[in-house]
Scaffold this active site. Structure first.
Site, short mmCIF file in Angstrom:
data_model
loop_
_atom_site.label_atom_id
_atom_site.label_comp_id
_atom_site.label_asym_id
_atom_site.label_seq_id
_atom_site.Cartn_x
_atom_site.Cartn_y
_atom_site.Cartn_z
N LYS A 119 6.67 4.36 3.22
CA LYS A 119 7.54 3.69 4.19
C LYS A 119 8.29 4.69 5.06
O LYS A 119 8.54 4.44 6.24
CB LYS A 119 8.53 2.78 3.46
CG LYS A 119 7.79 1.65 2.80
CD LYS A 119 8.62 0.40 2.68
CE LYS A 119 7.69 -0.76 2.48
NZ LYS A 119 7.79 -1.42 1.21
N GLU A 204 18.04 1.02 3.54
CA GLU A 204 18.16 0.59 4.93
C GLU A 204 19.35 -0.33 5.12
O GLU A 204 19.78 -1.01 4.17
CB GLU A 204 16.91 -0.23 5.32
CG GLU A 204 15.72 0.60 5.71
CD GLU A 204 14.49 -0.25 5.95
OE1 GLU A 204 14.57 -1.49 5.85
OE2 GLU A 204 13.45 0.34 6.25
N ARG A 297 -3.99 -4.26 5.23
CA ARG A 297 -4.86 -5.08 4.39
C ARG A 297 -4.89 -6.49 4.94
O ARG A 297 -4.15 -6.83 5.87
CB ARG A 297 -4.32 -5.14 2.97
CG ARG A 297 -2.89 -5.66 2.95
CD ARG A 297 -2.36 -5.84 1.55
NE ARG A 297 -0.92 -5.98 1.54
CZ ARG A 297 -0.28 -7.15 1.66
NH1 ARG A 297 -0.96 -8.27 1.80
NH2 ARG A 297 1.03 -7.20 1.65
#
Lengths: 485, 676
Positions: A119, A204, A297
């Site tokens: 990430k 975050e 995906r």
């Protein structure tokens, strides 16, 4: 390069495997399933042409066991491997192993998976591509760092603690009170290590009043990238999506075009091929969107995009994996309907505790605007080792309300699952909620309205009431008269 | 014989009273839907069967149908699993032209304890009944005030009742005094009817004729109803005497329901009175239809009949009310002391002369429990000989020596002073005035000495002369509602709350049953309700929620490890039910219940006992509130189990890596033992 895949091994189980088998059937491809000892009698096993045992029930010993899956592919003489969603779908080592073992990997390149899988790296690249990201810090080693960052950047609670390698809502904790920081940090670290084999943690800022909006991308190996419009997945519980819609009701045309351009720009920069999703958090107050992550995906909710565009995304994945060009160009993609999906999870609708056991009765809705992808059948056992998704139920309509009405009937009157609990009653109560109907909801919708939603859950249907009577008679007939004669 | 129905729901009390007064002959109240079942069938007759009589009742020309109240309430939720609100709504729909009547025990309502004013008002207000027969087992008319006010304010007919017995102290003068209290309480005779409640069935024809005449002479415009049980065998002549002396309404029940302790047979009453020129205003065909209909289902209730068969003239001394007969004998049978019944009844005859009130709920229960307790105690201590001895002694004291202690020797006195030492709490409360004033005054001092021992003088000082209505404080209904909702884990309905106010424990059992078995009690015929299915293809058909249903037995499996698999077809679809037998229930896992119990929050694998920081925990370890003490894994998610309090681990009830079920007991955490 081969011209056609003859045998496709599906490295997955449940609804994910079943969805891929659907396309195999349409294309006359032999589907090879794999199964753990707990799944010997599972639905996907019987739907495929043949099935191979790959290990014991714990995922690490079967569906996450790369060697066993490669051996199975060799044994079955497969051409290609599709990872579905979950398990090894975003594992770049596995993708590389597939390629190195001489199979076609149905998905983006291992390099891209690796790049987007972390990430922190993904965020960096997004920033480079001028894609806005949520403020935060990477590679957090201690809660002390989190406290310092909050102080320095004046970020206020709540904040999100995430496993860098996490996804699908796992390994993510929201911290509302600073006292909870330590526990959340440890939990994310531990879940990250356990479920994804990586205990790196990122942190975050938490965007309030946010909507989760994502763009479906398909790309070939010849630099052609097309978007298949957007989806909204704002209705989540503990970061797990449970209701998705396509397209989002929150965007106007300008914003939508901007979003698509941004998503394509990012995917072009990383050289993406196959199907993938760029996820954004949309701040309804400022009309800003922030990049969240790229899902490298097939996504669970891809089916509603198929309903509104008429394209088979799994089919496209198989084509581009062979090196073929995309079978369409951007102008060919037109919206023809609105669609929504609900996830039928085997959980208590009030407490969300997982529910295991045997499905004693299973009846799915039918109708001109209904689509079902079911990982289970009547009589199937739900083992406790895997996630709780049983089936995906989708409906479509000429507009959003039309899709919701079809869903209301499907959930309220048609679907019937006995033997285990599912969240279907909660889903019904959500789609009937006035905030949901108005479109004015955020990712906190379920948390904020849980009491309200639970209080409107209708627990029993007419059929349930009749079955209570049958139960009495069954017991009385078995146990004998209530009184001495 | 067709006739216009005179008494209908919606008429004002005044209109009903006027219609009754101007009616030639008498009118009949049928007790077939309540007291008949209570007196001879332990209140077990189900509404599905009773409702089959409703179309006949609608044509019968009755004054009213007694279908509600008394113990039918309690037995309904406990055994038949029907609630009285459902019963009323079913009957309203099927016999809209019939006045529905209840029986309410003044401050005790439909429960067994005195309720404060606010609860009485709350409950009466929400029950849809036309005729409210209200009695006091003490004839303490003050206790009726709240019911009377609420009923009359609702515009419904209030029917105060006088509990009747035949004994030397119960003179016309006494009863006229009670009537006077009633008339004063209700502000005249224009909007009430009076009931003479002969609940034991003891009124001799002459005595009854004489009493009705005396009341009628004094209150010519008072409508009087005669409620009489048939226990002594003299009901019909007594009813005739009442009717000839001014009774306007007579209670009767279907001849096919009549056994030994209920009301008189309705066709018999009709024929007998009409022979004497008194019209009963009944539609003979409708009555015959109902009598015949009963025979369709009454055979299913043989088991509910009292084991004590036949009329019992001795009732005139022991005075056990018809409504209490079957249940008392059932208790005696279950308790293994059926052989002591004659002595208990004899004891009751003597007791009645010492503590004077009327044997009807809750008084009859107090009499029964106290007397059966004394006899059982003597039987256990010294066998039948001992039982005979105490009866002989008590008889001598009461009947020969008029409770004169001086006439008894010291040893006998000591025995009498111990007679009530084990009396139940309700008995103690009764003689302390908690239920109201006793009709003939308080018992003699020796009774207090016998009950309270050395504290007896203080206790007499505590004795209250106030009505419970004036001495009981209001209760917090919202708090009681919150308790109920806590217990059932959801919002309650108003009806459930009223049931809960009357019978808290049994209402919870009732709600649990209905959540599991739904409307079963209202749709399944009695044979299947009691027996289930006997063989393959046995089935029931019914209409439910607007659709046809058919439930059929396919097979009952053999028992394995306490479990039977039973296959049922429900609307042609096969269903397999797992039925746990008693044996299976014994090996059930322990569940967390008390405040010190820590249960599993979900089904899952107990992969850690303790937490990451301090490692494994063992019995005796100190834990803190909110501290993680175990972790469950389910569906790849970790789920923390925390300690609910500061304390010590007393017991660890599961093993590492056990698969545990939601609610399963994992730990007991309690206070630490501080040993030096």
């Amino acid at each position: 390069m081969k011209d056609k895949i003859q045998k496709l091994l599906i490295a997955n189980r449940g609804a994910s495997a079943v969805r891929i088998i659907h396309t195999c059937r349409d294309r006359k491809i032999d589907a090879i399933s794999v199964f753990s000892s707990a799944d010997r009698m599972a639905h996907h096993v019987f739907m495929s042409e043949s099935a191979i045992h790959i290990g014991e029930p714990p995922p690490a010993e079967s569906y996450l066991n790369m060697e066993n899956i490669i051996s199975a592919a060799k044994k079955a003489n497969a051409d290609a491997i599709h990872p579905g969603w979950g398990f090894l779908a975003e594992n770049h080592e596995f993708a590389q192993l597939v390629v190195d073992s001489g199979f076609i990997w149905v998905g983006p390149s291992p390099k891209v998976i690796e790049l987007m899988g972390n990430k922190a790296d993904a965020k960096k690249i997004a920033n480079e591509a001028n894609v806005p990201t949520v403020p935060g810090i990477d590679n957090v080693n201690s809660t002390e760092e989190v406290r310092k960052w909050m102080e320095k950047t004046k970020v206020k609670l709540p904040i999100l603690i995430k496993a860098a390698a996490g996804g699908g809502g796992k390994g993510m904790e929201r911290v509302d009170k600073i006292e909870d920081l330590e526990q959340a940090f440890e939990k994310v670290k531990s879940e990250g290590a356990k479920s994804f084999g990586d205990d790196t943690v990122i942190t975050e800022k938490y965007i309030k009043n946010g909507k989760h909006i994502e763009v479906q991308i398909v790309a070939d190996q010849h630099c052609n990238i097309v978007h298949l419009f957007d989806r909204e997945c704002t209705i989540q519980r503990r970061n797990q999506k449970i209701i998705e819609e396509a397209p989002s009701s929150a965007l106007d045309d300008n914003l939508r075009e901007k979003l698509f351009a941004t998503a394509i720009r990012l995917m072009r920069k990383i050289g993406y091929s196959s199907a993938g999703t760029v996820e954004f958090l949309f701040d309804q107050d400022t009309k800003e969107f922030y990049f969240l992550e790229v899902n490298t995906r097939l996504q669970v909710e891809h089916g509603i995009t198929e309903l509104i565009t008429g394209r088979d995304i799994v089919g496209v994945m198989l084509d581009v994996a062979l090196g073929k060009r995309l079978p369409f160009k951007q102008p060919d993609i037109k919206l023809n309907r609105y669609a929504m999906e609900v996830r039928i999870n085997a959980e208590d609708p009030k407490t969300f505790n997982p529910s295991f056991g045997t499905i004693t009765r299973l009846k799915f809705p039918q109708g001109p605007n209904v689509r079902v992808i079911s990982g289970v059948y009547e009589g199937a056992d739900i083992p406790p080792y895997y996630d709780s998704l049983l089936s995906l139920l989708m409906t479509a309509g000429q507009d959003r309300i039309g899709a919701i009405k079809a869903m209301e009937h499907a959930l309220g009157k048609s679907i019937r699952i006995e033997g285990i609990k599912t969240i279907a009653p909660l889903l019904l109560s959500i789609i009937q909620h006035k905030l949901f109907l108005s479109g004015r909801f955020t990712t906190d919708f379920i948390e904020d309205n849980l009491t309200d939603l639970i209080s409107t859950i209708k627990v029993t249907s007419g059929e349930d009431e009749a079955l209570k009577i049958a139960r009495y008679l069954a017991e009385r007939s078995s146990l004998g008269p209530t009184v001495k004669m | 014989m067709e006739r216009n129905i005179i008494f209908k729901p919606g008429m004002t009390p005044r209109e009903l009273v006027r219609s009754a007064l101007s009616l030639p002959g008498i009118a009949v109240t049928s007790t077939g839907m309540r007291d008949a079942g209570q007196s001879d069938f332990k209140n077990r007759i189900r509404i599905i069967d009773l409702a089959s009589l409703a179309p006949f009742y609608n044509e019968m020309g009755l004054f009213s149908a007694e279908c509600h109240g008394g113990a039918r309430w309690h037995v309904g939720i406990m055994n038949r699993r029907e609630d009285p609100f459902e019963e009323i709504s079913i009957l309203r729909e099927r016999m809209p032209g019939v006045l529905l009547q209840t029986l309410v025990r003044e401050t005790n309502m439909w429960g067994y304890r005195p309720y404060p004013k606010n609860i009485i008002e709350y409950a009466v207000d929400k029950v849809d009944i036309d005729v409210w027969r209200c009695f006091s087992f003490l004839n303490d008319i003050r206790n009726m005030r709240t019911v009377m006010e609420t009923v009359m304010n609702k515009g419904k007919l209030f029917e105060p009742s006088i509990s009747f017995t035949q004994v030397n102290w119960a003179t016309n003068e006494y009863y006229l005094g009670v009537v006077k209290d009633i008339v004063e309480l209700c502000g005249g005779v224009e909007e009430i009817i009076l009931c003479i409640k002969d609940m034991a069935g003891v009124g001799s024809p002459k005595r009854i004729g004489n009493l009705f005449d005396a009341i009628k002479q004094k209150y010519p415009d008072l409508v009087i109803q005669y409620h009489r049980h048939i226990t002594d065998g003299l009901a019909l002549p007594a009813i005739l005497a009442a009717a000839q002396n001014g009774a306007k309404i007579i209670d009767a029940e279907e001849d096919s329901l009549t056994r030994f302790y209920g009301q008189a047979p309705i066709l018999g009453v009709k024929a007998y009175l009409e022979e004497f020129g008194i019209s009963t205003n009944l539609n003979g065909n409708a009555v015959k239809g109902a009598v015949q209909k009963v025979r369709d289902w009454i055979g299913h209730y043989d088991w509910a009949e009292s084991p004590f068969k036949g009329s019992d003239y001795n009732v005139t001394t022991h005075r056990m009310p018809g409504g209490a007969f079957p249940s008392s004998f059932e208790q005696a049978e279950n308790g293994g002391f059926l052989n002591l019944m004659p002595y208990i009844l004899e004891m009751m005859s003597l007791y009645n002369k010492v503590i004077k009130y009327f044997d009807v709920t809750p008084g009859s229960q107090i009499t029964w429990v106290t007397c059966s307790g004394i006899i059982n105690r003597y039987s256990l201590e010294g066998g039948i000989g001992s039982v005979k001895h105490i009866i002989e002694l008590f008889n001598k004291f009461v009947n020969e020596n008029n409770q004169d202690l001086n006439s008894m020797n010291e040893e006998e006195q000591d025995e009498l002073f111990a007679l009530f030492k084990s009396a139940p709490e309700d008995f103690r409360q009764l003689i302390l005035g908690s239920y109201g004033k006793l009709p003939m005054g308080w018992p003699k001092d020796w009774v207090y000495k016998s009950t309270f021992g050395s504290e007896w003088e203080d206790k007499i000082k505590e004795r209250k002369d106030l009505s419970p209505i004036d001495s009981l404080d209001d209760e917090d209904i919202e708090l009681l509602r919150a308790n109920l909702e806590d217990a059932i884990g959801r919002k309650s309905t108003e009806e459930e709350l009223i049931l809960y106010l009357m019978h808290p424990k049994d209402t919870l059992g009732y709600i649990t049953f209905r959540e599991k078995y739904g409307k079963t009690p209202l749709v399944i015929p009695t044979n299947e309700w009691i027996n289930g299915f006997q063989k393959t293809e046995d089935n029931v058909e019914f209409e439910f929620q607007g659709k046809p249903y058919r439930i059929e037995l396919v097979s009952v499996g053999a028992e394995h490890s306490g479990v039977i698999h039973t296959v049922i077809k429900c609307n042609n679809k096969i269903r397999v039910y797992q039925v746990n037998t008693e044996r299976a229930k014994k090996i059930e896992i322990r569940t967390a219940k008390g405040p010190n119990d820590v249960g599993a929050p979900i089904n899952g694998n107990l992969w850690r006992i303790g937490n990451a920081k301090r490692g494994a925990l063992k019995v005796g370890d100190i834990v803190h509130k909110g501290e993680e003490i175990a972790n469950l894994e389910a569906m790849k998610m970790e789920n923390v189990v925390v300690s609910p309090q500061d304390g010590c681990i007393k017991e660890i009830c599961a093993k590492l890596n056990d698969s545990v079920q939601e609610g399963q007991l994992l730990f007991i955490v309690g206070d630490c033992d501080h040993k030096a």
